[in-house]
Write a protein that holds these residues in place. Structure first.
Motif: not given
Length: 247
Positions: A122, A127, A120
């Motif tokens: 963010f 990024e 996961v």
């Protein structure tokens, strides 16, 4: 801390040698071992608390790849023989740990699954790109374990991971992920390998389904417009004017 592993030690007797058995059940580390110095050290201390050969029973859907990598390394570095027995499922990260076995045996009703690592992320595009590169590196490290055990090419292993591949015991032995299929101890007869073994690919199933839907919902192309063979309006008007001149 909730442990996903359990040791069972049996002392040596006059008729049987000492036995060490490790059970890996459930999710491999409900919390990540990343930047965790306590949990891996505890596992290592328990692993090295005894000596001799070890039997590792695995029934796990997978979990944290960092934990799996560290357990794999510890078992690979262990001085005694490590016999892995998969009695239920060895999926995802659990399949990596299984590759550390000196010998890997699967129950005839067990399954092994390999797929690409997931995470996961963010942040902005930078990024996201870092996460993509990180997943690529993790995949390469996982392929290392599969390649050492199976001898398959990295391209073949990468394809199997891309497709999220499920294997029954016979297919796992065929591909080299396992060495033998477990049998009853009193069964000395050779087990006949079935002509058809099971290999399930999630990607192939999805692609096949999409092809069928596309074929079912296909719209017939519009009929071609027939070329006009008559005269245009301008031609008819010109002819009409010419007739009027002679009236």
């Amino acid at each position: 801390m909730k442990k996903f592993w359990k040791w069972k030690n049996q002392a040596q007797t006059e008729t049987a040698p000492a036995e060490r058995t490790l059970f890996l059940n459930g999710t491999i580390a409900e919390e990540s071992w990343f930047d965790d110095d306590v949990t891996p050290q505890l596992f290592k201390e328990e692993l090295l608390a005894g000596s001799g050969d070890i039997t590792v029973w695995i029934n796990s859907p997978g979990g944290d790849c960092v934990a799996a990598a560290q357990i794999y390394n510890m078992l690979m570095d262990y001085k005694g023989n490590v016999t892995v027995k998969i009695d239920g499922i060895a999926a995802s990260a659990a399949s990596v740990i299984a590759m550390a076995g000196t010998k890997v045996l699967m129950s005839p009703v067990s399954m092994l699954m390999i797929h690409n690592p997931m995470t996961v992320a963010f942040g902005d595009s930078g990024e996201m790109q870092k996460a993509i590169e990180m997943l690529g590196s993790v995949k390469d490290s996982i392929i290392n374990a599969y390649e050492i055990k199976t001898g398959l090419s990295r391209a073949k292993l990468s394809h199997l991971m891309d497709a999220e591949t499920w294997m029954d015991a016979h297919k796992a032995v065929e591909f080299g992920f396992a060495d033998e299929i477990m049998q009853r101890s009193d069964n000395t007869e050779d087990v006949e390998v079935p002509a058809v073994s099971m290999l399930y690919s999630k990607a192939n199933v999805v692609n096949s389904l999409m092809d069928k839907i596309a074929h079912k919902c296909a719209i017939d192309p519009k009929p071609a417009v027939q070329e006009r063979t008559g005269r245009s309006v301008d031609e008819l008007r010109a002819n009409l004017n010419a007739i009027k001149n002679y009236i």
